[in-house]
Design a protein around this motif. Sequence first.
Motif, PDB file in Angstrom:
ATOM      1  N   LYS A  70      18.152   4.150  -3.563  1.00 26.77           N
ATOM      2  CA  LYS A  70      17.994   3.228  -4.687  1.00 26.77           C
ATOM      3  C   LYS A  70      17.866   1.773  -4.245  1.00 26.77           C
ATOM      4  CE  LYS A  70      18.169   6.494  -7.736  1.00 26.77           C
ATOM      5  NZ  LYS A  70      16.915   6.911  -8.413  1.00 26.77           N
ATOM      6  N   HIS A  71      18.424   1.425  -3.084  1.00 27.39           N
ATOM      7  CA  HIS A  71      18.353   0.025  -2.657  1.00 27.39           C
ATOM      8  C   HIS A  71      16.981  -0.351  -2.099  1.00 27.39           C
ATOM      9  CE1 HIS A  71      19.506   2.073   1.139  1.00 27.39           C
ATOM     10  NE2 HIS A  71      18.731   1.158   1.685  1.00 27.39           N
ATOM     11  N   CYS A  72      16.080   0.620  -1.980  1.00 28.18           N
ATOM     12  CA  CYS A  72      14.722   0.335  -1.504  1.00 28.18           C
ATOM     13  C   CYS A  72      13.848  -0.087  -2.682  1.00 28.18           C
ATOM     14  CB  CYS A  72      14.114   1.561  -0.826  1.00 28.18           C
ATOM     15  SG  CYS A  72      14.942   2.045   0.702  1.00 28.18           S
ATOM     16  N   LYS A  73      13.384  -1.310  -2.666  1.00 28.03           N
ATOM     17  CA  LYS A  73      12.499  -1.820  -3.715  1.00 28.03           C
ATOM     18  C   LYS A  73      11.058  -1.680  -3.216  1.00 28.03           C
ATOM     19  CE  LYS A  73      11.236  -6.007  -6.272  1.00 28.03           C
ATOM     20  NZ  LYS A  73      11.475  -7.473  -6.415  1.00 28.03           N
ATOM     21  N   ILE A  74      10.311  -0.801  -3.839  1.00 30.27           N
ATOM     22  CA  ILE A  74       8.933  -0.532  -3.393  1.00 30.27           C
ATOM     23  C   ILE A  74       8.033  -1.661  -3.876  1.00 30.27           C
ATOM     24  CG2 ILE A  74       6.997   1.066  -3.510  1.00 30.27           C
ATOM     25  CD1 ILE A  74       9.091   3.296  -3.971  1.00 30.27           C
ATOM     26  N   VAL A  75       7.509  -2.430  -2.929  1.00 27.37           N
ATOM     27  CA  VAL A  75       6.648  -3.572  -3.268  1.00 27.37           C
ATOM     28  C   VAL A  75       5.178  -3.273  -2.977  1.00 27.37           C
ATOM     29  CG1 VAL A  75       8.488  -5.245  -2.930  1.00 27.37           C
ATOM     30  CG2 VAL A  75       7.029  -4.628  -0.986  1.00 27.37           C
ATOM     31  N   GLY A  76       4.881  -2.115  -2.431  1.00 23.72           N
ATOM     32  CA  GLY A  76       3.490  -1.745  -2.176  1.00 23.72           C
ATOM     33  C   GLY A  76       3.400  -0.331  -1.649  1.00 23.72           C
ATOM     34  N   ILE A  77       2.294   0.337  -1.972  1.00 27.40           N
ATOM     35  CA  ILE A  77       1.997   1.669  -1.439  1.00 27.40           C
ATOM     36  C   ILE A  77       0.574   1.635  -0.900  1.00 27.40           C
ATOM     37  CG2 ILE A  77       1.756   4.127  -1.932  1.00 27.40           C
ATOM     38  CD1 ILE A  77       3.672   3.772  -4.275  1.00 27.40           C
ATOM     39  N   ASN A  78       0.413   2.009   0.346  1.00 26.11           N
ATOM     40  CA  ASN A  78      -0.910   2.085   0.965  1.00 26.11           C
ATOM     41  C   ASN A  78      -1.257   3.555   1.186  1.00 26.11           C
ATOM     42  OD1 ASN A  78      -1.462  -0.723   1.243  1.00 26.11           O
ATOM     43  ND2 ASN A  78      -0.001  -0.809   2.926  1.00 26.11           N
ATOM     44  N   PHE A  79      -2.378   3.980   0.619  1.00 26.77           N
ATOM     45  CA  PHE A  79      -2.803   5.384   0.681  1.00 26.77           C
ATOM     46  C   PHE A  79      -4.052   5.473   1.547  1.00 26.77           C
ATOM     47  CE2 PHE A  79      -5.184   9.023  -1.180  1.00 26.77           C
ATOM     48  CZ  PHE A  79      -4.266  10.020  -0.919  1.00 26.77           C
ATOM     49  N   TYR A  80      -3.974   6.280   2.606  1.00 22.73           N
ATOM     50  CA  TYR A  80      -5.061   6.389   3.592  1.00 22.73           C
ATOM     51  C   TYR A  80      -5.713   7.763   3.473  1.00 22.73           C
ATOM     52  CZ  TYR A  80      -2.796   2.261   5.411  1.00 22.73           C
ATOM     53  OH  TYR A  80      -2.246   1.000   5.526  1.00 22.73           O
ATOM     54  N   THR A  81      -7.034   7.763   3.262  1.00 24.99           N
ATOM     55  CA  THR A  81      -7.745   9.019   3.074  1.00 24.99           C
ATOM     56  C   THR A  81      -9.203   8.813   3.444  1.00 24.99           C
ATOM     57  OG1 THR A  81      -8.127  10.831   1.507  1.00 24.99           O
ATOM     58  CG2 THR A  81      -8.311   8.582   0.638  1.00 24.99           C
TER      59      THR A  81
ATOM     60  N   ASN B 260      13.017  -4.876   0.393  1.00 20.54           N
ATOM     61  CA  ASN B 260      11.586  -4.771   0.101  1.00 20.54           C
ATOM     62  C   ASN B 260      10.929  -3.744   1.022  1.00 20.54           C
ATOM     63  OD1 ASN B 260      11.777  -6.663  -1.906  1.00 20.54           O
ATOM     64  ND2 ASN B 260      11.065  -8.371  -0.653  1.00 20.54           N
ATOM     65  N   THR B 261      10.289  -2.767   0.411  1.00 20.55           N
ATOM     66  CA  THR B 261       9.745  -1.618   1.148  1.00 20.55           C
ATOM     67  C   THR B 261       8.271  -1.435   0.846  1.00 20.55           C
ATOM     68  OG1 THR B 261      11.884  -0.474   1.077  1.00 20.55           O
ATOM     69  CG2 THR B 261       9.929   0.888   1.471  1.00 20.55           C
ATOM     70  N   ILE B 262       7.470  -1.243   1.896  1.00 17.42           N
ATOM     71  CA  ILE B 262       6.078  -0.820   1.745  1.00 17.42           C
ATOM     72  C   ILE B 262       5.970   0.614   2.254  1.00 17.42           C
ATOM     73  CG2 ILE B 262       3.675  -1.207   2.424  1.00 17.42           C
ATOM     74  CD1 ILE B 262       4.234  -4.153   2.615  1.00 17.42           C
ATOM     75  N   VAL B 263       5.269   1.445   1.494  1.00 18.81           N
ATOM     76  CA  VAL B 263       5.088   2.849   1.840  1.00 18.81           C
ATOM     77  C   VAL B 263       3.668   3.065   2.348  1.00 18.81           C
ATOM     78  CG1 VAL B 263       5.224   5.227   1.028  1.00 18.81           C
ATOM     79  CG2 VAL B 263       6.738   3.485   0.044  1.00 18.81           C
ATOM     80  N   TYR B 264       3.538   3.797   3.437  1.00 18.09           N
ATOM     81  CA  TYR B 264       2.247   4.099   4.057  1.00 18.09           C
ATOM     82  C   TYR B 264       2.059   5.615   4.012  1.00 18.09           C
ATOM     83  CZ  TYR B 264       2.897  -0.645   5.743  1.00 18.09           C
ATOM     84  OH  TYR B 264       3.111  -2.009   5.814  1.00 18.09           O
ATOM     85  N   VAL B 265       0.994   6.063   3.339  1.00 14.53           N
ATOM     86  CA  VAL B 265       0.807   7.492   3.067  1.00 14.53           C
ATOM     87  C   VAL B 265      -0.410   8.020   3.820  1.00 14.53           C
ATOM     88  CG1 VAL B 265       0.505   9.248   1.286  1.00 14.53           C
ATOM     89  CG2 VAL B 265       1.769   7.139   0.758  1.00 14.53           C
ATOM     90  N   ASP B 266      -0.175   8.957   4.720  1.00 16.64           N
ATOM     91  CA  ASP B 266      -1.245   9.656   5.430  1.00 16.64           C
ATOM     92  C   ASP B 266      -1.743  10.768   4.511  1.00 16.64           C
ATOM     93  OD1 ASP B 266      -2.821  11.204   7.099  1.00 16.64           O
ATOM     94  OD2 ASP B 266      -1.423  11.166   8.780  1.00 16.64           O
ATOM     95  N   GLY B 267      -2.796  10.480   3.749  1.00 15.05           N
ATOM     96  CA  GLY B 267      -3.222  11.363   2.670  1.00 15.05           C
ATOM     97  C   GLY B 267      -3.568  12.771   3.093  1.00 15.05           C
ATOM     98  N   PHE B 268      -4.351  12.927   4.149  1.00 10.40           N
ATOM     99  CA  PHE B 268      -4.750  14.266   4.572  1.00 10.40           C
ATOM    100  C   PHE B 268      -3.571  15.041   5.139  1.00 10.40           C
ATOM    101  CE2 PHE B 268      -9.040  12.779   4.023  1.00 10.40           C
ATOM    102  CZ  PHE B 268      -9.758  13.924   3.729  1.00 10.40           C
ATOM    103  N   ASN B 269      -2.694  14.372   5.880  1.00 10.22           N
ATOM    104  CA  ASN B 269      -1.525  15.059   6.412  1.00 10.22           C
ATOM    105  C   ASN B 269      -0.610  15.512   5.296  1.00 10.22           C
ATOM    106  OD1 ASN B 269       1.324  15.069   8.003  1.00 10.22           O
ATOM    107  ND2 ASN B 269      -0.379  15.365   9.421  1.00 10.22           N
TER     108      ASN B 269
ATOM    109  N   CYS C 147       7.918   8.416  -4.171  1.00  6.59           N
ATOM    110  CA  CYS C 147       8.625   7.469  -3.307  1.00  6.59           C
ATOM    111  C   CYS C 147       9.941   7.027  -3.937  1.00  6.59           C
ATOM    112  CB  CYS C 147       7.738   6.252  -3.034  1.00  6.59           C
ATOM    113  SG  CYS C 147       6.245   6.643  -2.107  1.00  6.59           S
ATOM    114  N   GLU C 148       9.937   6.801  -5.233  1.00  3.62           N
ATOM    115  CA  GLU C 148      11.165   6.390  -5.917  1.00  3.62           C
ATOM    116  C   GLU C 148      12.206   7.502  -5.884  1.00  3.62           C
ATOM    117  OE1 GLU C 148       9.769   5.265  -9.751  1.00  3.62           O
ATOM    118  OE2 GLU C 148       9.191   3.232  -9.126  1.00  3.62           O
ATOM    119  N   ALA C 149      11.757   8.752  -5.967  1.00  5.18           N
ATOM    120  CA  ALA C 149      12.691   9.879  -5.961  1.00  5.18           C
ATOM    121  C   ALA C 149      13.252  10.151  -4.565  1.00  5.18           C
ATOM    122  CB  ALA C 149      11.999  11.136  -6.495  1.00  5.18           C
ATOM    123  N   SER C 150      12.454   9.934  -3.537  1.00 12.45           N
ATOM    124  CA  SER C 150      12.854  10.347  -2.195  1.00 12.45           C
ATOM    125  C   SER C 150      13.502   9.240  -1.370  1.00 12.45           C
ATOM    126  CB  SER C 150      11.642  10.908  -1.442  1.00 12.45           C
ATOM    127  OG  SER C 150      10.580   9.972  -1.409  1.00 12.45           O
TER     128      SER C 150
END
Length: 217
Positions: free
Chosen positions: A37-48, A2-11, A31-34
């Motif tokens: 495959k064993h990483c299951k994305i359960v959330g993405i947090n976008f900061y801007t 289970n993976t959560i992705v944190y995105v620094d939008g301006f960077n 995120c799915e492409a990069s």
Amino acid sequence: MNTIVYVDGFNLYYRALKGSPHKWLNLQALCEASLPKHCKIVGINFYTARISSRVDPSSPRDQHIYLKALQTIPGLQQHFGSFRVTDLFMYLDQPVVFRPAVEKLPDPAPRYARVVKSEEKGSDVNLGVHLVRDAFQGKFEHAAVITNDTDLVEPLRIVTEDAKLPVTLLTPTDQTAKSLRNVATYVRRIRNYLGVSQFPNPVVTPDGIVLAKPENW
């Protein structure tokens, strides 16, 4: 995992998207492409932060459209800092060089000029705090962070060394900061995945709103 992705939008924007044809970026597809495959994305947090029309009159509208497109991604949450635009005097590098060039400079050359300074505040702090909080609350087994901002070194270190959880640094640049590489568990570059991770044009929201990619993108 289970993976959560944190995105620094301006960077992400300034390091990888500005001046490119890839601004209409689908973060879930990226995120799915990069990630493996064993990483299951359960959330993405976008900061801007919501940008000011003083920087570019069309920018707030373009950003609004893109933020609406991001809302169509299941499990994506947007977190907003603040965008500050101020007028202030700043010291000029010597000798003074103007763009476009000026044939004859005043004598003596000015040492200070009034400038418009734009700053984004709060996004990196919010990202770091949320990353550490989620790690200790057991919200993920693995985190991925899109940034090259060295202000985030300590939050990454706390997660990998103190919480003992793996963090993948998804770097938006080929010149990844060494201090970030040193604290991340894994480092993966995302530039090669930008072109294949675009939203369709247009995006149609669940309630039928049609969002067309901004013309200058």
